[in-house]
Scaffold this active site. Structure first.
Site, short mmCIF file in Angstrom:
data_model
loop_
_atom_site.label_atom_id
_atom_site.label_comp_id
_atom_site.label_asym_id
_atom_site.label_seq_id
_atom_site.Cartn_x
_atom_site.Cartn_y
_atom_site.Cartn_z
N LYS A 196 -5.26 -12.25 8.94
CA LYS A 196 -6.35 -11.89 8.04
C LYS A 196 -7.62 -12.66 8.41
O LYS A 196 -7.54 -13.75 8.97
CB LYS A 196 -5.98 -12.29 6.60
CG LYS A 196 -4.98 -11.40 5.92
CD LYS A 196 -4.75 -11.84 4.48
CE LYS A 196 -3.74 -10.97 3.78
NZ LYS A 196 -4.11 -9.54 3.68
N ARG A 232 6.02 -4.92 1.67
CA ARG A 232 7.00 -3.83 1.66
C ARG A 232 8.25 -4.18 2.47
O ARG A 232 9.34 -3.68 2.19
CB ARG A 232 6.34 -2.54 2.17
CG ARG A 232 5.93 -2.57 3.61
CD ARG A 232 4.97 -1.45 3.96
NE ARG A 232 3.63 -1.70 3.43
CZ ARG A 232 2.61 -0.87 3.60
NH1 ARG A 232 2.77 0.29 4.24
NH2 ARG A 232 1.41 -1.16 3.11
N1 BES Z 1 -1.29 -9.08 0.09
C1 BES Z 1 -1.93 -8.01 0.77
C2 BES Z 1 -2.59 -7.02 -0.17
C3 BES Z 1 -3.80 -7.52 -0.90
C4 BES Z 1 -5.06 -7.35 -0.40
C5 BES Z 1 -3.64 -8.10 -2.14
C6 BES Z 1 -6.16 -7.80 -1.10
C7 BES Z 1 -4.74 -8.55 -2.85
C8 BES Z 1 -6.00 -8.40 -2.33
C9 BES Z 1 -0.93 -7.24 1.61
O1 BES Z 1 0.13 -7.97 2.12
C10 BES Z 1 -1.68 -6.65 2.75
O2 BES Z 1 -2.24 -7.39 3.50
N2 BES Z 1 -1.67 -5.33 2.87
C11 BES Z 1 -2.35 -4.64 3.90
C12 BES Z 1 -1.50 -3.49 4.36
C13 BES Z 1 -2.02 -2.79 5.59
C14 BES Z 1 -1.91 -3.71 6.78
C15 BES Z 1 -1.23 -1.54 5.79
C16 BES Z 1 -3.67 -4.11 3.36
O3 BES Z 1 -3.71 -3.61 2.23
O4 BES Z 1 -4.68 -4.23 4.04
ZN ZN Z 2 -0.29 -8.94 3.95
#
Ligand code: BES
Ligand code: ZN
Ligand code: ZN
Length: 492
Positions: free
Chosen positions: A275, A349
């Protein structure tokens, strides 16, 4: 170890009954706003009494009940603002701080629902998580709500109001516990720490069984998703398994088993698909789904809900290391389905899939409910104050959303769509981890592949799981969202 508060922290004590007398009483009053008074404000009036204004008429917020079951009365917010304001007064009076009681007088007309909302606000609005060795600001410790003697309104009696206070306390405490777990810093909050807190949270309750599954057990049983995500961390993953069985306390079970699965990612760096730095600190709250499941489970077992309830929290830290899982990996989940990893940041997931499959197989529940800060897409779609509900049983999904609205947590329905099934299918494995298409929906559909036919309710709380500012009873950063909804939904 950092001086973090011991969890669960003490919450404000709330009582209801005839007017109390004493020298340390701070008199306050909830009043319906008329004319120039602005609802939402707390003011000192000419007689030296603090007044919290609530709207004269309730509003009809975003909700799925068409106003039949729920109208926003403004009492939760009023309670929260009241304790925060009086907290500042008390903090300026060190002597008073120890002994004071905040006495709340009610307006001419009030219902048990108003009182329950008020109690949630009084408890949750006053709750914070501060780590320091210095003196902490004093806050309101005791609140007494005055129930005028002989009061009757619309057929409600004293018992109804006492019950409303008790319900409000259970709901408020659940949110506070979830928040404390969410706000705990990730240097302290390892998967094992979370597991120990879960155990601590329920250790005084009869009829509860606690199983803390370590990495060795997970390996033995084939929990490939949890192990893959947790692999990059020096602090190994765990599966927290809590079971409330009313029959263990000689109570007949009246309804079918519910399995609650909460995402327990104690820190989400994104892994190899890392990230950006900005905002990554808030990813310590990426276990809010798990925290809300733990907190709701405690409240349900404490109130001896007449159904078996299982809480499963897969806990893992998503880190970057030579042992991290990678994009392109194929992972075998519990139960044998394989998934093609395409982005290590879609870790939620991966761990939920294992737990959903395990819960469905072992407990054969009426429904599996997943609660997770799962996708940025859900946050973009609904913003920071509304959770997304996905369900393949519409009646159940909408009912849950309505129960949530009653206790001040808003939800909105989102679709799972057949035409996207092909995107969820992988060419080299059973399931594709990050399918093309609408991100919150495809994540829900990914999870549905692991339910073994058990109805799924999936709650994506990526938006409302965190707050950037203070409003109503909500304070930054971790909100504990979801805990009250689960309690209210399963109790009624
Ligand atoms: N924990 C994050 C989702 C999230 C994002 C929660 C912002 C709270 C605020 C999750 O693990 C994630 O990073 N999801 C990705 C999935 C993608 C790579 C398919 C996302 O939503 O960008
Ligand atoms: Zn994530
Ligand atoms: Zn995450």
């Amino acid at each position: 170890m950092a001086p973090i508060p011991s969890i669960p922290q003490k919450v404000t004590r709330v009582t209801i009954g005839p007017r109390a007398e004493g020298s340390e009483i701070i008199e306050t009053q909830v009043k319906a706003a008329t004319g120039t008074n602005a609802p939402g404000e707390v003011e000192l009036d000419a007689t030296g009494q603090w007044v919290a204004w609530v709207p004269k008429e309730p509003s009809r917020p975003l909700d799925l009940s068409d106003g039949r079951e729920f109208l926003e009365d403004g009492w939760r917010g009023a309670g929260a603002r009241l304790v925060r304001r009086i907290g500042k007064v008390v903090d300026g009076h060190p002597v008073r701080a120890k002994k004071h009681i905040v006495q709340v007088h009610l307006p001419e007309e009030f219902t048990p629902a108003n009182v329950r909302s008020l109690v949630i606000g009084l408890i949750v609005g006053n709750h914070s998580f501060i780590t320091t060795n210095k003196r902490k600001p004093a806050r309101v410790r005791d609140v007494h709500i005055v129930l005028p003697e002989g009061y009757e309104f619309d057929g409600f009696d004293t018992n109804d109001y006492v019950a409303a206070v008790n319900e409000g306390k259970a709901l408020g405490k659940a949110t506070c516990l979830s928040r404390d777990l969410a706000n705990a810093p990730a240097n302290v909050k390892s998967p094992e720490w979370l597991a120990i807190q879960a155990k601590k949270a329920v250790e005084d309750l009869d009829g509860v069984k606690v199983r803390l599954r370590d990495a060795g057990w997970l390996k033995d049983k084939g929990f490939g998703g949890i192990l893959a995500v947790g692999g990059g961390s020096s602090r190994p993953p765990m599966l927290i398994e809590l079971v409330w069985d009313p029959q263990k306390v000689d109570q007949r079970r009246r309804r079918r088993t519910a399995v609650l699965v909460g995402k327990g990612v104690t820190f989400d760096t994104g892994g190899i698909s890392v990230k950006p730095a900005a905002g990554m600190d808030t990813m310590r709250t990426d276990m809010t789904g798990g925290a809300s499941v733990i907190a709701a489970f405690r409240a349900l077992a404490e109130q001896q809900v007449p159904r078996k309830v299982v809480a499963l929290i897969p806990a893992a830290e998503n880190m970057i290391d030579g042992k991290s899982y990678r994009p392109g990996d194929v992972v075998e989940h519990y139960g044998g389905l394989t998934s093609e990893v395409t982005n290590t940041d879609a870790e939620g997931r991966m761990i939920l899939a294992d737990a959903v499959s395990y819960g469905a197989k072992k407990y054969k529940p009426a429904a599996v409910v997943t609660v997770a800060t799962l996708t940025g897409a859900a946050k973009v779609a609904l913003g920071l104050r509304t959770g997304a509900v996905f369900s393949d049983n519409w009646g159940a999904g909408v009912k849950l959303a309505r129960r949530g609205a009653i206790v001040g947590e808003r939800w909105w329905p989102m679709p799972m769509q057949e035409y996207l099934e092909e995107n969820v299918t992988s060419k080299i494995a059973d399931v594709r981890q990050t399918p093309k298409g609408p991100g919150a929906t495809t994540a829900a559909m990914f999870l549905r592949r692991f339910t073994r036919g058990v109805p799924l309710i999936h709650l994506d709380i990526a938006g409302p799981g965190r707050a950037e500012s203070t409003y109503d009873e909500v304070t930054p950063v971790g909100t504990g969202f979801g805990a009250r909804t689960l309690v209210q939904w399963l109790m009624h």
